[in-house]
Design an enzyme around this catalytic site. Structure first.
Site, PDB file in Angstrom:
ATOM      1  CD  GLU A 279       0.080  -1.392   3.165  1.00  0.00           C
ATOM      2  OE1 GLU A 279       0.151  -2.362   2.390  1.00  0.00           O
ATOM      3  OE2 GLU A 279       0.250  -1.491   4.388  1.00  0.00           O
ATOM      4  CD  GLU A 304      -2.432  -3.730  -1.213  1.00  0.00           C
ATOM      5  OE1 GLU A 304      -1.959  -2.991  -0.337  1.00  0.00           O
ATOM      6  OE2 GLU A 304      -2.459  -4.983  -1.090  1.00  0.00           O
ATOM      7  CG  ASP A 381       9.052  -9.542   7.293  1.00  0.00           C
ATOM      8  OD1 ASP A 381       8.490  -8.436   7.491  1.00  0.00           O
ATOM      9  OD2 ASP A 381      10.047  -9.675   6.557  1.00  0.00           O
TER      10      ASP A 381
HETATM   11 ZN   LIG Z   1      -2.811  -4.957   3.781  1.00  0.00          ZN
END
Ligand SMILES: [Zn+2]
Length: 608
Positions: A279, A304, A381
């Protein structure tokens, strides 16, 4: 002592003290503005140049700036004194951490206004992928792009790499003359390819949203404020596939207020891009694997775009709180899909999401199924499971159903406006909810809210979405299995969503002869829809259906999106007869994968 304490409280009241995934001392000194001047060297696979940081000192005694870095070579550091002179500063790099990189410590004789760091990146930078021309979509020119989330900005810019700090930036990027550079910023200064590009990002963003891509890119407008950047191979296809983007923007702004970022463009990356989309503000980075030819996977664009409010405007202040970005975004995504493509499709997409979440819940440790999960000492992550995305969405849908949209929609709109351009955490959100929404325990009690937020798994108030459409698919599947007659499957009226639901039920029920029958009738091994292909390959591997393997190998050579690639290697590695084949294939495919995909598959195949 008391005076110092008081000063600390006063000057730092606006920011939290630390982020476990950042070395930086941002509570003492921060950088509200950044200037980048970088050259892209494709031969060396390296960015080199400098970053200049304007400094905001929050404590009178502070003389040290601590930044995040990873695999960066620092050449020299200069600071600008009060008289405007640039002086050389001493600096040192801290001990290397495999997940967090290294602290860069810079010593100041006084509280200088600016610091300038000359450096270059390494070819292994975790946040950059350098593709040879053969690895690009057109195969004529090389390509490079960044992926800074969650803590990879530090691998290409030394900075305070925490979502708790926001900055505006400007950049000058030099590239080979035939290539175009784009950033998640105002791209309007660059109309011609001349190898020298200028960007400005006037809205304050966290470091993980700084984004750069360079390639043989062309642009095509979709509306006055939306358009596509892509290599020629994808440009027209992407414009056709994503032609509803303007309408999605209109729906989102009607629900949640003005779009705060100016333009909204899409950048189509090569198929090695490890994610569905990223995004980056003003310019979402998008995998070409969602260009299916029938708009069946465009919920990714709604997702997004939704981040323009949830995530980019109101931002999780640490990666423990990822649900505040992703859960809200999945909720908004589904609202956009409902208005643009109808409630039936939105329901099917919700139901498929819940199936994905349930699969993740079976595999995750209970402690990782809480909305707020402690990732201290771990790679952030790892936070990107279905839990923050789908459980987060389901919590907001629970609130929506109890309060009704007449109450819940304005609540959410006000939330985005109240906390625009700020960092957010769950406690702050809870306080805001208490004040503005949770005023009647008969509608929603505090106990119900706390269960969603702080208990593992699905809350007891969860109501599973259920569609008649999927019930019919289940009935048809049962009839086919009973009669052996494929005409029981009414596939003419099936969308991709029906197919995905169908595939989800297959592994438990079919044998190889039935898979063969399906494959011959519907050519599933050759599916051009990446979601359907992956779902089919999973069933094929579970049942050891060999005829699908060549197509699977071809798919893994072409696509580097982690969502598809990692589970497929996982399944291959669990079967001794496939393990060696998977390793040999991976050896060929690995150079085309992004560093993040490489490290995930390395782990799966136990190569490190
Ligand atoms: Zn997302």
């Amino acid at each position: 002592m008391r005076v110092v304490m008081l000063l600390l409280v006063l000057c730092c009241a606006k920011v939290q003290a630390s982020d476990p995934h950042s070395f930086s001392n941002f509570a003492l000194v921060s950088h509200p503005e950044l200037t980048l001047d970088l050259t892209a060297d494709f031969d060396k696979q390296q960015l080199h140049g400098f970053v200049e940081l304007k400094l905001d000192w929050h404590h009178p005694d502070t003389r040290q700036l601590v930044l995040d870095s990873r695999d960066l070579s620092i050449e020299k550091v200069l600071g600008q004194s009060a008289e405007g002179r640039w002086l050389k500063l001493t600096h040192s790099l801290g001990e290397k951490s495999p997940t967090h990189g290294q602290a860069l410590r810079i010593e100041f004789p006084a509280q200088f206004a600016k610091v300038r760091i000359y450096y270059h990146t390494s070819p292994q930078a975790s946040g950059l992928q350098w593709l040879s021309k053969e690895q690009s979509s057109e195969k004529q020119q090389p390509f490079m792009y960044s992926q800074s989330q969650s803590i990879h900005a530090r691998s290409w810019i030394p900075l305070q790499d925490t979502p708790a700090v926001r900055l505006t930036y400007q950049a000058r990027i030099r590239t080979p003359k035939e290539l175009l550079a784009v950033m998640g910023a105002d791209n309007s200064a660059n109309s011609d390819k001349d190898g020298d590009y200028f960007f400005r990002m006037p809205q304050a963003i966290p470091a993980y949203l700084i984004a750069l891509a360079i390639g043989d890119l062309e642009f095509k407008a979709m509306s006055d404020r939306t358009g596509v950047y892509a290599e020629k191979a994808w440009l027209d296809k992407a414009v056709a596939e994503f032609s509803d983007t303007e309408q999605m923007m209109q729906v989102a702004t009607a629900l949640y207020g003005d779009y705060p970022w100016g333009r909204y463009d899409l950048l189509i990356l090569p198929a090695s891009f490890p994610f569905g989309g990223m995004e980056n503000p003003r310019l979402s980075f998008i995998t070409p694997t969602v260009i299916a030819g029938d708009k069946s996977l465009v919920s990714l664009i709604a997702h997004e775009l939704a981040h323009s409010w949830s995530g980019n405007l109101v931002t999780n202040d640490s990666w423990h709180e990822l649900w505040l970005n992703e859960g809200f975004t999945n909720y908004v995504e589904n609202r956009i899909m409902e208005q643009v493509f109808g409630p039936e499709r939105a329901l099917l997409e919700r139901q498929l999401s819940v199936q994905d979440l349930e699969n993740d819940l079976l595999q995750l440790d209970a402690k990782d199924t809480l909305l707020i999960t402690d990732y201290t000492g771990r790679d952030p992550d790892e936070a990107f499971t279905q839990v923050p995305y789908i459980k987060g969405m389901l919590f907001l849908q629970f609130l929506e159903q109890r309060f009704g949209r007449a109450v819940f929609d304005p609540f959410l709109k006000n939330y985005f406006q109240t906390f625009a351009f700020q960092s957010m955490n769950t406690e702050k959100f809870l306080r805001y909810m208490r004040k503005t929404l949770l005023n009647d325990p008969d509608i929603v009690s505090m106990g119900e809210v706390l269960e969603w937020l702080y208990q593992p798994g699905l809350a007891s108030t969860f109501v599973a979405p259920a569609s008649d459409a999927f019930k019919q698919v289940d009935q048809q599947l049962a009839l086919w299995q009973k009669t052996g007659n494929l005409t029981e499957l009414q596939t003419n009226s099936w969308s991709i969503h029906h197919w995905l639901h169908f595939m989800g039920q297959l592994a438990a029920t079919v044998d190889i002869a039935q898979l063969k029958q399906l494959d011959e009738a519907f050519h599933l091994s050759q599916s051009q829809n990446a979601e359907v292909a992956t779902a089919w390959f999973k069933v094929a591997l579970a049942k050891n259906y060999q005829p699908a393997l060549p197509a699977l190998e071809q798919f893994l050579m072409q696509v580097g999106r982690r969502k598809f690639v990692v589970p497929l290697y996982q399944q291959l590695s669990q079967q001794p007869e496939h393990l060696e084949r998977a390793k040999a294939l991976y050896q060929k495919a690995r150079p085309g994968y992004h560093p993040l995909t490489q490290s995930a598959v390395d782990k799966v195949l136990k190569l490190n």
